[in-house]
Write a protein that holds these residues in place. Structure first.
Motif, PDB file in Angstrom:
ATOM      1  N   GLY A   1       0.817  -1.224   0.000  1.00  0.00           N
ATOM      2  CA  GLY A   1       0.000   0.000   0.000  1.00  0.00           C
ATOM      3  C   GLY A   1       0.840   1.258   0.000  1.00  0.00           C
ATOM      4  N   ALA A   2       1.943   1.269  -0.801  1.00  0.00           N
ATOM      5  CA  ALA A   2       2.650   2.548  -0.982  1.00  0.00           C
ATOM      6  C   ALA A   2       1.922   3.295  -2.106  1.00  0.00           C
ATOM      7  N   VAL A   3       2.614   4.151  -2.851  1.00  0.00           N
ATOM      8  CA  VAL A   3       1.910   5.015  -3.808  1.00  0.00           C
ATOM      9  C   VAL A   3       1.114   4.184  -4.830  1.00  0.00           C
TER      10      VAL A   3
ATOM     11  N   ALA B   1      15.629   8.989 -15.365  1.00  0.00           N
ATOM     12  CA  ALA B   1      14.547   9.771 -15.980  1.00  0.00           C
ATOM     13  C   ALA B   1      13.419  10.022 -14.979  1.00  0.00           C
ATOM     14  N   GLY B   2      13.605   9.616 -13.711  1.00  0.00           N
ATOM     15  CA  GLY B   2      12.595   9.871 -12.681  1.00  0.00           C
ATOM     16  C   GLY B   2      11.245   9.257 -13.011  1.00  0.00           C
ATOM     17  N   GLN B   3      11.259   8.056 -13.604  1.00  0.00           N
ATOM     18  CA  GLN B   3       9.991   7.494 -14.099  1.00  0.00           C
ATOM     19  C   GLN B   3       9.435   6.327 -13.280  1.00  0.00           C
ATOM     20  N   GLY B   4      10.150   5.887 -12.230  1.00  0.00           N
ATOM     21  CA  GLY B   4       9.725   4.678 -11.503  1.00  0.00           C
ATOM     22  C   GLY B   4       8.270   4.712 -11.079  1.00  0.00           C
ATOM     23  N   VAL B   5       7.905   5.692 -10.275  1.00  0.00           N
ATOM     24  CA  VAL B   5       6.538   5.726  -9.763  1.00  0.00           C
ATOM     25  C   VAL B   5       5.565   6.107 -10.875  1.00  0.00           C
ATOM     26  N   ASN B   6       6.037   6.873 -11.841  1.00  0.00           N
ATOM     27  CA  ASN B   6       5.157   7.258 -12.956  1.00  0.00           C
ATOM     28  C   ASN B   6       4.733   6.032 -13.769  1.00  0.00           C
TER      29      ASN B   6
ATOM     30  N   LEU C   1      12.969  12.124   2.171  1.00  0.00           N
ATOM     31  CA  LEU C   1      14.122  12.236   1.265  1.00  0.00           C
ATOM     32  C   LEU C   1      13.803  11.724  -0.138  1.00  0.00           C
ATOM     33  N   ARG C   2      12.777  10.862  -0.233  1.00  0.00           N
ATOM     34  CA  ARG C   2      12.421  10.337  -1.560  1.00  0.00           C
ATOM     35  C   ARG C   2      11.407  11.272  -2.204  1.00  0.00           C
ATOM     36  N   VAL C   3      11.822  11.947  -3.267  1.00  0.00           N
ATOM     37  CA  VAL C   3      10.885  12.840  -3.974  1.00  0.00           C
ATOM     38  C   VAL C   3      10.722  12.358  -5.404  1.00  0.00           C
ATOM     39  N   TYR C   4       9.556  12.637  -5.976  1.00  0.00           N
ATOM     40  CA  TYR C   4       9.256  12.211  -7.341  1.00  0.00           C
ATOM     41  C   TYR C   4       9.084  13.406  -8.249  1.00  0.00           C
ATOM     42  N   ALA C   5       9.563  13.261  -9.491  1.00  0.00           N
ATOM     43  CA  ALA C   5       9.199  14.205 -10.551  1.00  0.00           C
ATOM     44  C   ALA C   5       7.918  13.626 -11.150  1.00  0.00           C
TER      45      ALA C   5
ATOM     46  N   ILE D   1      -3.675  -4.856   1.716  1.00  0.00           N
ATOM     47  CA  ILE D   1      -2.863  -5.443   2.791  1.00  0.00           C
ATOM     48  C   ILE D   1      -1.490  -4.778   2.767  1.00  0.00           C
ATOM     49  N   GLU D   2      -1.109  -4.139   3.848  1.00  0.00           N
ATOM     50  CA  GLU D   2       0.171  -3.420   3.897  1.00  0.00           C
ATOM     51  C   GLU D   2       0.926  -3.826   5.160  1.00  0.00           C
ATOM     52  N   ALA D   3       2.228  -4.093   4.974  1.00  0.00           N
ATOM     53  CA  ALA D   3       3.031  -4.614   6.080  1.00  0.00           C
ATOM     54  C   ALA D   3       3.327  -3.568   7.153  1.00  0.00           C
ATOM     55  N   VAL D   4       3.449  -2.308   6.742  1.00  0.00           N
ATOM     56  CA  VAL D   4       3.904  -1.274   7.677  1.00  0.00           C
ATOM     57  C   VAL D   4       2.873  -0.146   7.749  1.00  0.00           C
TER      58      VAL D   4
ATOM     59  N   GLY E   1       3.658  -1.850 -10.660  1.00  0.00           N
ATOM     60  CA  GLY E   1       4.660  -1.014  -9.985  1.00  0.00           C
ATOM     61  C   GLY E   1       6.011  -1.710  -9.925  1.00  0.00           C
ATOM     62  N   ASP E   2       6.769  -1.421  -8.860  1.00  0.00           N
ATOM     63  CA  ASP E   2       8.113  -1.994  -8.752  1.00  0.00           C
ATOM     64  C   ASP E   2       8.096  -3.520  -8.615  1.00  0.00           C
ATOM     65  N   ALA E   3       6.962  -4.092  -8.243  1.00  0.00           N
ATOM     66  CA  ALA E   3       6.881  -5.562  -8.199  1.00  0.00           C
ATOM     67  C   ALA E   3       7.044  -6.119  -9.616  1.00  0.00           C
TER      68      ALA E   3
END
Ligand SMILES: Cc1cc2nc3c(=O)[nH]c(=O)nc-3n(C[C@H](O)[C@H](O)[C@H](O)COP(=O)(O)OP(=O)(O)OC[C@H]3O[C@@H](n4cnc5c(N)ncnc54)[C@H](O)[C@@H]3O)c2cc1C
Length: 393
Positions: free
Chosen positions: A14-16, A298-303, A50-54, A35-38, A288-290
């Motif tokens: 359950g992150a972004v 290119a700052g595209q991970g979350v995008n 510290l983690r910022v997204y473009a 279901i989220e672990a944390v 997502g990252d899974a």
């Protein structure tokens, strides 16, 4: 085994990406569990993440549809209206300006923690079953869905299971979705900095032989850096005192914004490319990252992850409108094929850039400055590149 499924969709992580997915699917009137672990920490303006997204405009539209964009935008976002990319070996510069595209901004710089906070605040009224903190202990897959056993004793039957549990996804492994991984032997060093000259609402990137150094505007006089460095160099720069770090950073950025001063702790993340071979396995899918981890240059991970969500929402909406089983439909297979090919194309494009620019070799050095200069001089090219990166086509 032939069992009746309880709810429509269970999302693990359950992150972004996972939280946005829960909203998007609940809005289709699907019964959703997250279901989220944390337990997500509350975001506070005094404790910047510290983690910022473009953040790209198409994903701002996704959050607008969920109903949280205005709040996020008003709370703390920094629009960036320009991008400047250049190479330490010399040559031209690639420039993108929002004005030239008829927009007021190219995107926004946003803290990860603020996005998670606002997504979770809105989840309390979105009709999503929340299981937090909780982890999946066992997964059974059957013809009509899945059965999850959580570590708090709860059992969930669902017609579709979505793995949004990040790069080290447990669900992906339990479901047997394999990944191909390439270690870049680089780290992304992130920190907040203060600069002598104003950031000019510009996202800056200078390519250096060890990797790109990105400086992203955050607030007046304050920017965030993502500095790609070889592993050993990152370890060294984490260990030096602030004064030494400031001097090396200022030099690496070629004094473009004057003297730079670190204004937070410094943290480094290992960088890799990791692509799932398939995104769907019976009634389990990965997003997502899974499903895909890409180089951050290119700052595209979350995008990319949020584009998985928007496309999945559209596919499930269409399947329901046609009255077909949304969780076993052709549309899901088509969704997986399209997203996998788009994400893989992006991952390999970032790879190519990283290889070309993170090299001391004579041929790459001769090529890249002129390449950037040439791209900058063909007006239609920056436009096409930015529209593609921003997800507008
Ligand atoms: C240095 C760096 C800079 C970056 N910069 C950018 C950028 O500028 N722009 C951009 O778009 N992207 C950027 N990224 C990438 C971005 O951080 C990721 O792509 C993004 O966080 C992926 O989101 P996610 O929700 O898929 O996964 P994650 O953020 O990893 O979230 C996974 C969630 O699943 C939960 N979880 C894990 N395991 C379990 C389990 N077993 N059970 C239940 N829950 C579980 C975790 O607690 C977590 O909440 C950057 C990454 C790095 C390393």
């Amino acid at each position: 085994m032939n069992r009746r499924a309880g709810i429509d969709v269970a999302i693990v992580g359950g992150a972004v990406v996972g939280a946005a997915c829960a909203h998007a699917l609940a809005a289709l009137d699907l019964e959703v569990a997250l279901i989220e672990a944390v337990e997500p920490p509350r975001w506070s303006p005094d404790n910047p993440d510290l983690r910022v997204y473009a953040f790209a405009p198409d994903n701002a539209a996704l959050l607008d549809g969920i109903g949280i964009w205005r709040d996020v935008e008003a709370t703390r976002t920094q629009p960036y209206r320009r991008m400047r990319v250049w190479d330490s070996a010399g040559g031209g510069e690639l420039a993108f300006d929002a004005d030239a595209f008829g927009r007021s901004e190219l995107g926004w710089i946003i803290e990860h923690g603020l996005l998670v906070d606002r997504l979770w605040t809105a989840l309390s009224t979105a009709g999503v079953q929340l299981h937090v903190p909780a982890r999946v202990e066992a997964l059974e897959q059957h013809e009509q869905g899945v059965r999850l056993q959580l570590d708090d004793g709860v059992r969930i039957d669902a017609r579709l299971l979505i793995a949004a549990d990040g790069a080290g996804s447990t669900i992906r492994s339990l479901a047997g979705l394999d990944v191909a991984t390439h270690d870049y032997a680089q780290r992304g060093l992130v920190a907040y900095i203060r600069t002598e000259h104003a950031h000019q609402e510009t996202a800056w990137q200078r390519f250096l032989p060890g990797g790109p150094l990105a400086v992203l505007p955050c607030s007046e006089g304050r920017s965030s850096i993502v500095w790609t460095l070889p592993d050993s160099e990152a370890a060294r720069l984490l260990g030096v005192d602030d004064g030494t770090f400031d001097r090396e950073l200022t030099r690496a950025f070629d004094l473009r914004l004057g003297a730079m001063r670190v204004d937070s702790k410094r943290v480094a993340f290992p960088l890799r490319r990791q692509l799932a071979q398939r995104y769907v396995q019976d009634r389990v899918i990965a997003i997502g990252d899974a499903a895909h981890v890409v180089h951050p240059l290119a700052g595209q991970g979350v995008n990319l992850g949020l584009r998985d969500v928007a496309a999945l929402r559209d596919a499930l909406r269409e399947a329901r409108a046609r009255g077909v089983d949304f969780a076993g439909s052709q549309r899901l297979t088509r969704w997986a094929r399209t997203r996998r090919s788009e994400n893989a194309a992006a991952a390999y494009a970032f790879d190519g850039l990283n290889r070309l620019f993170s090299s001391d070799g004579v041929a790459p050095s001769l090529l890249r400055g002129p390449l950037l200069g040439l791209a900058g001089k063909i007006p239609v090219l920056p436009y096409a590149l930015w529209r593609r990166a921003a997800g507008l086509e």
